[in-house]
Motif scaffolding. Structure first.
Motif, PDB file in Angstrom:
ATOM      1  N   GLU A  35       9.579  -0.366 -21.120  1.00  0.00           N
ATOM      2  CA  GLU A  35      10.497  -0.475 -19.920  1.00  0.00           C
ATOM      3  C   GLU A  35      11.902  -0.073 -20.147  1.00  0.00           C
ATOM      4  O   GLU A  35      12.226  -0.358 -21.078  1.00  0.00           O
ATOM      5  CB  GLU A  35      10.429  -1.737 -19.275  1.00  0.00           C
ATOM      6  CG  GLU A  35      10.970  -2.075 -18.038  1.00  0.00           C
ATOM      7  CD  GLU A  35      10.616  -3.433 -17.379  1.00  0.00           C
ATOM      8  OE1 GLU A  35      10.549  -3.401 -15.994  1.00  0.00           O
ATOM      9  OE2 GLU A  35      10.769  -4.215 -18.116  1.00  0.00           O
ATOM     10  N   ASP A  61       0.867   2.736  -5.824  1.00  0.00           N
ATOM     11  CA  ASP A  61       1.028   1.664  -6.776  1.00  0.00           C
ATOM     12  C   ASP A  61      -0.114   0.806  -6.843  1.00  0.00           C
ATOM     13  O   ASP A  61      -1.299   1.318  -6.447  1.00  0.00           O
ATOM     14  CB  ASP A  61       2.352   0.740  -6.024  1.00  0.00           C
ATOM     15  CG  ASP A  61       1.849   0.010  -4.917  1.00  0.00           C
ATOM     16  OD1 ASP A  61       0.614   0.048  -4.417  1.00  0.00           O
ATOM     17  OD2 ASP A  61       2.721  -0.247  -4.011  1.00  0.00           O
ATOM     18  N   ARG A  63      -1.511  -1.783  -5.808  1.00  0.00           N
ATOM     19  CA  ARG A  63      -1.861  -2.372  -4.684  1.00  0.00           C
ATOM     20  C   ARG A  63      -2.422  -1.529  -3.584  1.00  0.00           C
ATOM     21  O   ARG A  63      -3.001  -1.732  -2.516  1.00  0.00           O
ATOM     22  CB  ARG A  63      -0.973  -3.185  -3.764  1.00  0.00           C
ATOM     23  CG  ARG A  63      -0.161  -4.301  -4.655  1.00  0.00           C
ATOM     24  CD  ARG A  63       0.876  -4.876  -3.880  1.00  0.00           C
ATOM     25  NE  ARG A  63       1.243  -6.104  -4.430  1.00  0.00           N
ATOM     26  CZ  ARG A  63       2.273  -7.257  -4.291  1.00  0.00           C
ATOM     27  NH1 ARG A  63       2.693  -6.848  -2.726  1.00  0.00           N
ATOM     28  NH2 ARG A  63       2.725  -8.078  -5.086  1.00  0.00           N
ATOM     29  N   TYR A  79      13.777   7.531  -4.593  1.00  0.00           N
ATOM     30  CA  TYR A  79      13.705   8.180  -5.955  1.00  0.00           C
ATOM     31  C   TYR A  79      14.863   8.867  -6.487  1.00  0.00           C
ATOM     32  O   TYR A  79      15.306   9.358  -7.563  1.00  0.00           O
ATOM     33  CB  TYR A  79      12.352   9.002  -6.583  1.00  0.00           C
ATOM     34  CG  TYR A  79      11.241   7.895  -6.388  1.00  0.00           C
ATOM     35  CD1 TYR A  79      10.812   7.343  -7.595  1.00  0.00           C
ATOM     36  CD2 TYR A  79      10.492   7.847  -5.309  1.00  0.00           C
ATOM     37  CE1 TYR A  79       9.684   6.636  -7.616  1.00  0.00           C
ATOM     38  CE2 TYR A  79       9.470   7.133  -5.232  1.00  0.00           C
ATOM     39  CZ  TYR A  79       9.001   6.500  -6.447  1.00  0.00           C
ATOM     40  OH  TYR A  79       7.882   5.712  -6.498  1.00  0.00           O
ATOM     41  N   THR A  96      10.627   1.227 -14.799  1.00  0.00           N
ATOM     42  CA  THR A  96      10.172  -0.221 -14.787  1.00  0.00           C
ATOM     43  C   THR A  96       9.028  -0.289 -14.415  1.00  0.00           C
ATOM     44  O   THR A  96       8.239   0.384 -14.032  1.00  0.00           O
ATOM     45  CB  THR A  96      11.490  -0.723 -13.663  1.00  0.00           C
ATOM     46  OG1 THR A  96      10.629  -0.223 -12.390  1.00  0.00           O
ATOM     47  CG2 THR A  96      12.759  -0.402 -13.892  1.00  0.00           C
ATOM     48  N   ARG A  97       8.521  -1.601 -14.594  1.00  0.00           N
ATOM     49  CA  ARG A  97       6.979  -2.047 -14.206  1.00  0.00           C
ATOM     50  C   ARG A  97       7.046  -1.809 -12.619  1.00  0.00           C
ATOM     51  O   ARG A  97       5.496  -1.885 -12.304  1.00  0.00           O
ATOM     52  CB  ARG A  97       6.922  -3.532 -14.585  1.00  0.00           C
ATOM     53  CG  ARG A  97       7.696  -4.528 -13.522  1.00  0.00           C
ATOM     54  CD  ARG A  97       7.904  -5.840 -14.380  1.00  0.00           C
ATOM     55  NE  ARG A  97       8.851  -6.025 -15.275  1.00  0.00           N
ATOM     56  CZ  ARG A  97       8.986  -6.981 -16.096  1.00  0.00           C
ATOM     57  NH1 ARG A  97       8.536  -8.218 -15.891  1.00  0.00           N
ATOM     58  NH2 ARG A  97      10.008  -6.958 -16.871  1.00  0.00           N
ATOM     59  N   LYS A  98       7.807  -1.730 -11.726  1.00  0.00           N
ATOM     60  CA  LYS A  98       7.366  -1.324 -10.638  1.00  0.00           C
ATOM     61  C   LYS A  98       7.023   0.033 -10.270  1.00  0.00           C
ATOM     62  O   LYS A  98       6.548   0.689  -9.290  1.00  0.00           O
ATOM     63  CB  LYS A  98       8.663  -1.513  -9.739  1.00  0.00           C
ATOM     64  CG  LYS A  98       9.294  -3.049  -9.365  1.00  0.00           C
ATOM     65  CD  LYS A  98      10.364  -3.007  -8.444  1.00  0.00           C
ATOM     66  CE  LYS A  98      10.674  -4.566  -8.299  1.00  0.00           C
ATOM     67  NZ  LYS A  98      12.040  -4.649  -7.629  1.00  0.00           N
ATOM     68  N   ASP A  99       7.203   0.937 -11.357  1.00  0.00           N
ATOM     69  CA  ASP A  99       6.767   2.330 -11.301  1.00  0.00           C
ATOM     70  C   ASP A  99       5.235   2.439 -11.953  1.00  0.00           C
ATOM     71  O   ASP A  99       4.760   3.465 -11.763  1.00  0.00           O
ATOM     72  CB  ASP A  99       7.800   3.238 -12.323  1.00  0.00           C
ATOM     73  CG  ASP A  99       9.064   3.064 -11.657  1.00  0.00           C
ATOM     74  OD1 ASP A  99       9.249   3.080 -10.470  1.00  0.00           O
ATOM     75  OD2 ASP A  99      10.019   3.112 -12.399  1.00  0.00           O
ATOM     76  N   ASN A 100       4.824   1.205 -12.226  1.00  0.00           N
ATOM     77  CA  ASN A 100       3.137   1.402 -12.691  1.00  0.00           C
ATOM     78  C   ASN A 100       2.454   2.041 -11.618  1.00  0.00           C
ATOM     79  O   ASN A 100       2.326   1.485 -10.453  1.00  0.00           O
ATOM     80  CB  ASN A 100       2.773  -0.068 -13.219  1.00  0.00           C
ATOM     81  CG  ASN A 100       3.342  -0.541 -14.555  1.00  0.00           C
ATOM     82  OD1 ASN A 100       4.116   0.237 -15.221  1.00  0.00           O
ATOM     83  ND2 ASN A 100       3.233  -1.694 -14.933  1.00  0.00           N
ATOM     84  N   ASN A 150       3.312 -13.306 -14.903  1.00  0.00           N
ATOM     85  CA  ASN A 150       3.486 -12.118 -14.024  1.00  0.00           C
ATOM     86  C   ASN A 150       4.644 -11.401 -14.613  1.00  0.00           C
ATOM     87  O   ASN A 150       5.101 -10.586 -13.870  1.00  0.00           O
ATOM     88  CB  ASN A 150       3.981 -12.906 -12.775  1.00  0.00           C
ATOM     89  CG  ASN A 150       5.292 -13.639 -12.805  1.00  0.00           C
ATOM     90  OD1 ASN A 150       5.748 -14.006 -13.975  1.00  0.00           O
ATOM     91  ND2 ASN A 150       5.719 -13.919 -11.580  1.00  0.00           N
ATOM     92  N   GLU A 151       4.759 -11.520 -16.006  1.00  0.00           N
ATOM     93  CA  GLU A 151       5.954 -10.684 -16.552  1.00  0.00           C
ATOM     94  C   GLU A 151       5.152  -9.493 -17.328  1.00  0.00           C
ATOM     95  O   GLU A 151       5.823  -8.315 -17.353  1.00  0.00           O
ATOM     96  CB  GLU A 151       6.836 -11.273 -17.420  1.00  0.00           C
ATOM     97  CG  GLU A 151       7.783 -12.395 -16.795  1.00  0.00           C
ATOM     98  CD  GLU A 151       8.759 -11.908 -15.577  1.00  0.00           C
ATOM     99  OE1 GLU A 151       8.863 -10.680 -16.209  1.00  0.00           O
ATOM    100  OE2 GLU A 151       8.888 -12.787 -14.762  1.00  0.00           O
ATOM    101  N   SER A 153       3.088  -6.286 -18.695  1.00  0.00           N
ATOM    102  CA  SER A 153       2.859  -5.036 -18.140  1.00  0.00           C
ATOM    103  C   SER A 153       2.301  -4.215 -19.393  1.00  0.00           C
ATOM    104  O   SER A 153       3.164  -4.024 -20.309  1.00  0.00           O
ATOM    105  CB  SER A 153       3.903  -4.321 -17.403  1.00  0.00           C
ATOM    106  OG  SER A 153       3.378  -2.949 -17.060  1.00  0.00           O
TER     107      SER A 153
END
Length: 299
Positions: A35, A61, A63, A79, A96-100, A150-151, A153
């Motif tokens: 990250e 993502d 989800r 972006y 970041t982990r949001k980009d997973n 929840n942290e 990745s």
């Protein structure tokens, strides 16, 4: 002559197998970086798409939500300032982990379409998980111990320990746990006892594990499995009945001694009857035509 023959063979091969020369490829379909570090998502396509081939990147993502990263040759608003393009390749300045998730490079041109998918994972070590362990459970009742972080990745998997011993995911395959009835879900972190026994009493803790860093564990807590206290329940019922009997005797005694107020007897209300008499009375007692007022009230 040899080259001409090879070309002819190649053309015959494509004609026979109906294989299209249009192709879209990547040099790394599974990108994993720490990250806050940069990452390149590569994409290349064959020249058959033409010089004006249209290249777009889409992101899905974890989800299932989808959005454009590159559209009409430029980064979209979310972006902008975060990614740059080099031909068909996308470069993230910081991940970041949001980009997973999954990135789809789509190429269209000359009436053809092709695509290639790239998975991006930001590596984050797990943090100490949150564990919920019941302190006391009644024998025969269901008990669920939960563990979650929840942290981390990629999302961590979970292991459970009892009294310092690792609990296997399939206890029936191990002689030491052949009588065990617990179930472990390493994905959700739940440890379930369908029907607890006294043998399930012990000190439990959980570990969160992924390949981004060292495993982390929660604080160990003791779970005690106890029999239902039938004697205590019976004693409680008896005490409650005795209290009700004493309360009834107390009310009876107070009423007998006159300590409780008695109901007041209601007296009948007096009735008033009005009897009017004639305005004129005749007879021997008075003169004719004399006005007399006679009335009586009876109480």
């Amino acid at each position: 002559m040899l080259v001409s023959g090879l070309v002819s063979v190649s053309l015959l091969f494509y004609a026979a197998t109906d294989v299209s020369a249009f192709s879209v490829t990547t040099t790394n379909a599974n990108v994993r970086v720490k990250e806050n570090e940069g990452a390149d998502l590569t994409c290349s396509h064959s020249a058959d798409f033409g010089q004006d081939a249209r290249v777009e990147w889409k992101f899905s993502d974890l989800r299932g939500s989808q959005t454009y990263v590159i559209f009409d040759g430029a980064p979209t608003q979310p972006y902008s300032g975060r990614v740059t393009t080099f031909g068909s390749t996308v470069r993230f300045n910081k991940v970041t982990r949001k980009d997973n998730g999954e990135y789809d490079c789509e190429v269209s041109g000359s009436g053809k379409f092709g695509e290639v998918k790239v998975t991006l994972t930001a590596l984050v070590p797990p943090s100490p998980p949150v564990c919920r362990i019941p302190v006391s459970v009644t024998t025969g009742r269901r008990a669920v111990l939960s563990c979650y972080d929840n942290e981390g990745s990629p999302p961590p998997t979970y292991k459970w320990y009892k009294d310092g011993t690792l609990l296997p995911e399939n206890p029936s395959q191990f002689p030491a746990f052949k009588n065990a009835t617990f179930k472990i879900n390493p994905e959700t972190g739940n440890l379930e006892f369908p029907r607890t026994t006294k043998m399930d009493s012990g000190e439990y803790y959980c570990e969160a594990v992924n390949d981004a860093g060292p495993a982390q564990r929660c604080k160990a807590m003791k779970m005690q499995v106890r029999d239902l206290n039938t004697g205590g329940i019976v004693a409680g019922v008896i005490v409650a009945l005795l209290l009700l009997v004493l309360l009834g005797l107390g009310l009876w005694y107070a009423h007998k001694k006159g300590y409780l107020p008695k109901k007041t007897e209601s007296k009948p209300k007096p009735s008033v009857v009005y009897q009017p008499t004639s305005l004129y009375s005749g007879g021997d007692d008075g003169e004719d035509g004399e006005f007399r007022q006679k009335s009586s009230f009876v109480v």
